[in-house]
Design a protein around this motif. Sequence first.
Motif, mmCIF file in Angstrom:
data_model
loop_
_atom_site.group_PDB
_atom_site.id
_atom_site.type_symbol
_atom_site.label_atom_id
_atom_site.label_comp_id
_atom_site.label_asym_id
_atom_site.label_seq_id
_atom_site.Cartn_x
_atom_site.Cartn_y
_atom_site.Cartn_z
ATOM 1 N N ARG A 148 0.833 -1.395 0.069
ATOM 2 C CA ARG A 148 -0.005 0.080 -0.027
ATOM 3 C C ARG A 148 0.657 1.312 0.001
ATOM 4 O O ARG A 148 0.569 2.353 -0.560
ATOM 5 C CB ARG A 148 -0.986 0.078 1.059
ATOM 6 N N VAL A 149 1.927 1.223 0.819
ATOM 7 C CA VAL A 149 2.908 2.545 0.857
ATOM 8 C C VAL A 149 3.540 2.668 -0.568
ATOM 9 O O VAL A 149 3.533 3.636 -0.977
ATOM 10 C CB VAL A 149 4.007 2.251 1.974
ATOM 11 N N LEU A 150 4.054 1.526 -1.035
ATOM 12 C CA LEU A 150 4.646 1.649 -2.595
ATOM 13 C C LEU A 150 3.515 2.145 -3.570
ATOM 14 O O LEU A 150 3.940 2.931 -4.308
ATOM 15 C CB LEU A 150 5.292 0.368 -2.849
ATOM 16 N N LEU A 151 2.353 1.690 -3.443
ATOM 17 C CA LEU A 151 1.474 1.844 -4.687
ATOM 18 C C LEU A 151 1.109 3.533 -4.402
ATOM 19 O O LEU A 151 1.053 4.164 -5.524
ATOM 20 C CB LEU A 151 0.049 1.371 -4.375
ATOM 21 N N TRP A 152 0.806 3.922 -3.119
ATOM 22 C CA TRP A 152 0.552 5.301 -3.051
ATOM 23 C C TRP A 152 1.657 6.220 -3.200
ATOM 24 O O TRP A 152 1.732 7.553 -3.163
ATOM 25 C CB TRP A 152 -0.120 5.655 -1.427
ATOM 26 N N GLY A 153 3.097 5.739 -3.166
ATOM 27 C CA GLY A 153 4.079 6.619 -3.559
ATOM 28 C C GLY A 153 4.187 6.761 -5.080
ATOM 29 O O GLY A 153 5.049 7.460 -5.428
ATOM 30 N N PHE A 154 3.596 6.073 -5.776
ATOM 31 C CA PHE A 154 3.665 6.098 -7.285
ATOM 32 C C PHE A 154 5.074 5.910 -7.596
ATOM 33 O O PHE A 154 5.431 6.864 -8.673
ATOM 34 C CB PHE A 154 2.822 7.431 -7.749
ATOM 35 N N HIS A 155 5.675 5.033 -7.355
ATOM 36 C CA HIS A 155 6.970 4.991 -7.675
ATOM 37 C C HIS A 155 7.077 4.035 -9.061
ATOM 38 O O HIS A 155 8.062 4.015 -9.555
ATOM 39 C CB HIS A 155 7.760 3.949 -6.777
ATOM 40 N N ALA A 156 6.046 3.448 -9.528
ATOM 41 C CA ALA A 156 5.939 2.582 -10.826
ATOM 42 C C ALA A 156 4.666 2.962 -11.335
ATOM 43 O O ALA A 156 3.639 3.065 -10.815
ATOM 44 C CB ALA A 156 6.246 1.092 -10.702
ATOM 45 N N ILE A 157 4.660 2.627 -12.777
ATOM 46 C CA ILE A 157 3.338 2.641 -13.514
ATOM 47 C C ILE A 157 3.086 1.178 -13.812
ATOM 48 O O ILE A 157 3.604 0.590 -14.682
ATOM 49 C CB ILE A 157 3.402 3.542 -14.892
ATOM 50 N N PRO A 158 2.204 0.515 -13.055
ATOM 51 C CA PRO A 158 2.110 -0.708 -13.344
ATOM 52 C C PRO A 158 1.464 -1.245 -14.717
ATOM 53 O O PRO A 158 0.393 -0.336 -15.203
ATOM 54 C CB PRO A 158 0.965 -1.242 -12.115
ATOM 55 N N GLN A 159 1.901 -2.390 -15.289
ATOM 56 C CA GLN A 159 1.655 -2.828 -16.696
ATOM 57 C C GLN A 159 0.549 -3.708 -16.557
ATOM 58 O O GLN A 159 -0.417 -3.596 -16.219
ATOM 59 C CB GLN A 159 2.978 -2.787 -17.351
ATOM 60 N N TRP A 160 1.051 -4.993 -16.710
ATOM 61 C CA TRP A 160 0.064 -6.250 -17.089
ATOM 62 C C TRP A 160 0.844 -7.553 -16.571
ATOM 63 O O TRP A 160 2.039 -7.658 -16.329
ATOM 64 C CB TRP A 160 -0.170 -6.315 -18.419
ATOM 65 N N HIS A 161 0.215 -8.755 -16.632
ATOM 66 C CA HIS A 161 0.787 -9.982 -16.123
ATOM 67 C C HIS A 161 -0.142 -11.208 -16.574
ATOM 68 O O HIS A 161 -1.365 -10.845 -17.187
ATOM 69 C CB HIS A 161 0.950 -10.094 -14.723
ATOM 70 N N SER A 162 0.502 -12.215 -17.107
ATOM 71 C CA SER A 162 -0.566 -13.381 -17.651
ATOM 72 C C SER A 162 -0.014 -14.562 -16.423
ATOM 73 O O SER A 162 0.838 -14.644 -15.759
ATOM 74 C CB SER A 162 0.309 -13.875 -18.932
ATOM 75 N N ARG A 163 -0.981 -15.383 -16.443
ATOM 76 C CA ARG A 163 -1.056 -16.577 -15.507
ATOM 77 C C ARG A 163 -0.566 -17.972 -16.350
ATOM 78 O O ARG A 163 -0.986 -19.135 -15.830
ATOM 79 C CB ARG A 163 -2.341 -16.630 -14.784
ATOM 80 N N THR A 164 -0.165 -17.829 -17.600
ATOM 81 C CA THR A 164 0.030 -19.064 -18.241
ATOM 82 C C THR A 164 1.553 -18.910 -18.705
ATOM 83 O O THR A 164 1.931 -17.733 -18.982
ATOM 84 C CB THR A 164 -0.785 -19.372 -19.456
ATOM 85 N N PHE A 165 2.206 -19.923 -19.042
ATOM 86 C CA PHE A 165 3.604 -20.045 -19.977
ATOM 87 C C PHE A 165 3.090 -20.376 -21.264
ATOM 88 O O PHE A 165 2.268 -21.439 -21.413
ATOM 89 C CB PHE A 165 4.487 -21.045 -19.289
ATOM 90 N N ARG A 166 3.577 -19.569 -22.229
ATOM 91 C CA ARG A 166 3.378 -19.891 -23.687
ATOM 92 C C ARG A 166 4.295 -20.589 -24.446
ATOM 93 O O ARG A 166 5.428 -20.009 -24.404
ATOM 94 C CB ARG A 166 2.918 -18.558 -24.601
ATOM 95 N N LEU A 167 4.141 -21.964 -24.821
ATOM 96 C CA LEU A 167 5.225 -22.788 -25.409
ATOM 97 C C LEU A 167 5.085 -23.130 -26.507
ATOM 98 O O LEU A 167 3.951 -23.366 -27.055
ATOM 99 C CB LEU A 167 5.251 -23.911 -24.293
ATOM 100 N N ALA A 168 6.211 -23.039 -27.224
ATOM 101 C CA ALA A 168 6.106 -23.552 -28.760
ATOM 102 C C ALA A 168 7.541 -24.684 -29.123
ATOM 103 O O ALA A 168 8.478 -24.177 -28.563
ATOM 104 C CB ALA A 168 6.049 -22.500 -29.862
ATOM 105 N N TRP A 169 7.405 -25.815 -29.810
ATOM 106 C CA TRP A 169 8.383 -26.712 -29.772
ATOM 107 C C TRP A 169 8.299 -27.254 -31.250
ATOM 108 O O TRP A 169 7.179 -27.910 -31.564
ATOM 109 C CB TRP A 169 8.635 -27.225 -28.571
ATOM 110 N N TRP A 170 9.575 -27.716 -31.587
ATOM 111 C CA TRP A 170 9.476 -28.703 -32.785
ATOM 112 C C TRP A 170 9.157 -29.943 -32.117
ATOM 113 O O TRP A 170 9.539 -30.340 -31.287
ATOM 114 C CB TRP A 170 10.679 -28.699 -33.562
#
Length: 616
Positions: A558-580
């Motif tokens: 809460r202290v960090l968020l209200w300090g506006f030290h970063a502009i939060p972006q995004w996240h994902s809950r999966t790994f995207r995998l591709a393989w031969w």
Amino acid sequence: MQRRTLLSSGLALGLPAFPALAQGTPAAAPAGPRRVHALSLLGDPALPADFTHFPWVNPDAPKGGEITLYALGSFDSFNAYILRGTTAVGMGNLYDTLLKESADEASAEYGHLAGMVELPADRRGVTFELREGARWHDGRPITAEDVVWTFNALRQHGRPFYRAYWADVTEVVAETPRRVTFRFSTEENRELALILGQLAVLPKHWWEGRDFSRPGLEVPLGSGPYRIERFEAGRSVAYRRVADYWGRDLPTMKGTANFDLMRYEYYRDATVSLEAFKAGSIDFRTENVARDWATAYDFPAVRRGWVKRDEVRHELPTGLQGFIMNERRPLFQDRRVREALGLVFDFEWMNTNLFYGSYARTTSYFSNSDFAARGLPEGREKEILERFRDKLPPEVLTREFKVPVTDGSGNNREGARRALDLLREAGWTVKDRRLTNAQGQRFEFEILLNGPTFERVALPYIQSLQRLGIEARVRTVDPPQYQVRMDAFDYDMTVEVFGQSSSPGNEQRDYWTSAKADENGSRNTVGIKDPVVDEIVDTIVNAPDLPSLTAACRALDRVLLWGFHAIPQWHSRTFRLAWWDKFGRPERAPKRAIGLDSWWVDAEKERALAEARRAG
């Protein structure tokens, strides 16, 4: 602590529960030392002392074959532990750690190089007993002296992270050739024994006569399942499986390290590496660009079934990724300015137009975990914050923090209006379409990036800033140069990731505390110097149980968020995998990792793929 969870019931590291203190009744006498096969901050480890392999692996996975992976940038060193130089990827394959993490549990490490762990009753230390037969690749035994030398070398010459992470270790002693003891300054740092279990042990005898503080490309001696077979400086490195690896039959190794050869090819950026994958020069790929995942995998090898894709859901906390402002720069030292810069970041438009709706907005430094602040502070969290009421913005205790939300149209007028109001309060006004202060200085800065992928995110953001009269520009450099500039805090704004775990702890010192703000190479990339943050971090590190840890983390969040030290972006809950399609893999992945080390080359699939490609 990275990748850990603290126990809620009072059991920690396999020790008895903390004694209850009834009024007027003394605490029970502490038990004696306890010997365990594993450490856990979640009560008892899930696997018994006689477990034969981790539950997600195929213990009968065949050995053999090759896998080619990719890396970005270049490298000029095989010393992964110092500030200087750019380290080759894959170096973790060379060394054994005292304990090995379970990628299926939130907080557990099992005996690896150390077969047994001893925990004293007063919790002011930990002892590791090395396995008989553990040896370096040159045949010499791994000893407690190697452990002592490694710890001292890393603390003296290693990256600043180690000094922060191990701050509460007062002494390390080799009691016998196979028994090493670490002593602590406090009994309150509950995770420290597990942190030390992560120590990758280095060979003292090999480093004698060499300067550990210097980078270099002399192939080092290791003890792990792989050794460096060949390399081309800055371009490729290949690791050969050690056939007589001493630990190949350990339960922590069964079903893993299956490839005979692991080769990493370096590319200048992610786009080139993707083209190399399409051409078959790369065997396996994790895709981190949502646009590419949605649009770039419709090529002949996918349509013919030669390339497979999968999204694997994981249970990892996702921390925070965002634009950060270097508060060592006067431009970003006003909290109102930092808040204003966040108000014009239009995630909703980006998610629709750039990311194909695949991401969730990050709203916490502890996202996807119970440590994220929510609602208004209450209970223990409120008690912590009340101690600092006169030093905190009033909103911390009176308002729920929420990131700005737009309608996704790209016309963020409300955000721009509120941002200009804050900038005017901070002394900035628009003159001739340029934002300037009373001294006539223009509001302008540089966004430092380590590759072109994020340019498509930074450029729309720059356009939004231009509407406020702010002149921002992108500076894209290669990964080695980027790392040098990050270590020296030579940037205005950049993209940073603050990874979190199931048990935040000692690493928070390196992220946020005043002592690390001016120490080159630390993870306090923002440059925060706040006594309130320092005290709350100490509360996290010394939290006696899960409720206390949760409250302290939410307070810090809460202290960090209200300090506006970063502009939060995004996240994902999966790994995207591709393989031969030449690999076999276990029936399921571990809950907290991709688990590529448990894949193997399937000889029949490899042969069929080769024949199909020749025919095609």
